[in-house]
Design a protein around this motif. Structure first.
Motif, PDB file in Angstrom:
ATOM      1  N   ILE A  51       0.864  -1.178   0.000  1.00  0.00           N
ATOM      2  CA  ILE A  51       0.000   0.000   0.000  1.00  0.00           C
ATOM      3  C   ILE A  51       0.902   1.230   0.000  1.00  0.00           C
ATOM      4  N   ASP A  53       0.390   5.089   0.573  1.00  0.00           N
ATOM      5  CA  ASP A  53      -0.564   6.076   1.080  1.00  0.00           C
ATOM      6  C   ASP A  53       0.228   7.334   1.391  1.00  0.00           C
ATOM      7  N   VAL A  70      -6.355   0.379   4.889  1.00  0.00           N
ATOM      8  CA  VAL A  70      -7.053   1.545   4.332  1.00  0.00           C
ATOM      9  C   VAL A  70      -8.412   1.195   3.741  1.00  0.00           C
ATOM     10  N   GLU A  71      -8.661  -0.074   3.414  1.00  0.00           N
ATOM     11  CA  GLU A  71      -9.930  -0.477   2.799  1.00  0.00           C
ATOM     12  C   GLU A  71     -11.003  -0.862   3.813  1.00  0.00           C
ATOM     13  N   ARG A  87      -8.409  10.821  -0.941  1.00  0.00           N
ATOM     14  CA  ARG A  87      -6.964  10.967  -1.136  1.00  0.00           C
ATOM     15  C   ARG A  87      -6.483   9.789  -1.988  1.00  0.00           C
ATOM     16  N   VAL A  89      -4.556   6.616  -3.019  1.00  0.00           N
ATOM     17  CA  VAL A  89      -3.880   5.488  -2.379  1.00  0.00           C
ATOM     18  C   VAL A  89      -3.655   4.464  -3.477  1.00  0.00           C
ATOM     19  N   TRP A  90      -2.523   3.771  -3.409  1.00  0.00           N
ATOM     20  CA  TRP A  90      -2.194   2.769  -4.425  1.00  0.00           C
ATOM     21  C   TRP A  90      -2.037   1.396  -3.793  1.00  0.00           C
ATOM     22  N   THR A 117     -11.555   8.564   4.276  1.00  0.00           N
ATOM     23  CA  THR A 117     -11.711   7.850   5.539  1.00  0.00           C
ATOM     24  C   THR A 117     -12.850   8.437   6.370  1.00  0.00           C
ATOM     25  N   GLU A 150       6.060   8.529  -5.089  1.00  0.00           N
ATOM     26  CA  GLU A 150       5.495   7.196  -4.847  1.00  0.00           C
ATOM     27  C   GLU A 150       6.454   6.097  -5.329  1.00  0.00           C
TER      28      GLU A 150
END
Length: 179
Positions: A51, A53, A70-71, A87, A89-90, A117, A150
């Motif tokens: 992840i 973030d 995050v999920e 935001r 997130v990958w 979130t 990233e």
């Protein structure tokens, strides 16, 4: 309690496989060679999810089942408009392989998400996540959508996790991550 073998099933009841027979289902197998029943299943034992973030990258294998940190608790929509304050997130699917010289990062593909979130809403395209997971397993690198920052945090995480694997990885990965 004794089982009544001759009792008729109610109409529409699902038939259970007879004892000793295998039911056909999607199987995730370990790293053993598998050529019999269920051949062609997907082996996820050498895939992990990273992840990214913001400026943080970490391994979170919960993403394999859409249950990463995050999920969790997020209701996802395929419409970006439903997450105006999300935001970026990958999830990066990273496959590891091994040859006569040792293990290495063999495939890596990045999938975008938007996470809000506070509103508990998110955006992602499930088909892209599935396809990119498959591309990673097939030794492809799809990282061009990541920003320079990233890419840097991903490269640093991969090196910190196992520097030998990084050194033995294809030059394509190193070029894409600026290393």
């Amino acid at each position: 309690m004794e089982e009544n073998k001759g009792t008729p099933q109610p109409e529409g009841a699902a038939e259970q496989p007879a004892k000793g027979k295998r039911s056909l289902s999607l199987n995730v197998v370990s790293n053993k060679e598998h050529r019999g029943f269920g051949a062609g299943t997907i082996d996820l034992s050498r895939v992990s999810s990273v992840i990214i973030d913001g400026s943080e990258a970490y391994i979170d294998n919960g993403a394999m089942h859409a249950k990463s940190k995050v999920e969790k608790g997020i209701k996802f929509s395929p419409e970006k408009e439903n997450v105006p304050n999300g935001r970026p997130v990958w999830i990066v699917w990273v496959a590891v392989d091994r040859d006569e010289e040792g293990s290495f990062y063999a495939g890596a593909t990045a999938c975008p998400m938007l996470i809000d979130t506070e509103a508990r809403r998110g955006w992602k395209i499930l088909a892209q996540h599935v396809n990119n997971l498959d591309y990673s397993i097939k030794r492809r690198f799809v990282l061009d959508e990541l920003s320079a920052e990233e890419k840097t945090v991903l490269r640093e995480l991969l090196i910190a996790h196992n520097a030998e694997w990084w050194e033995h990885s294809p030059q394509t990965l190193k070029d894409q991550l600026g290393g």
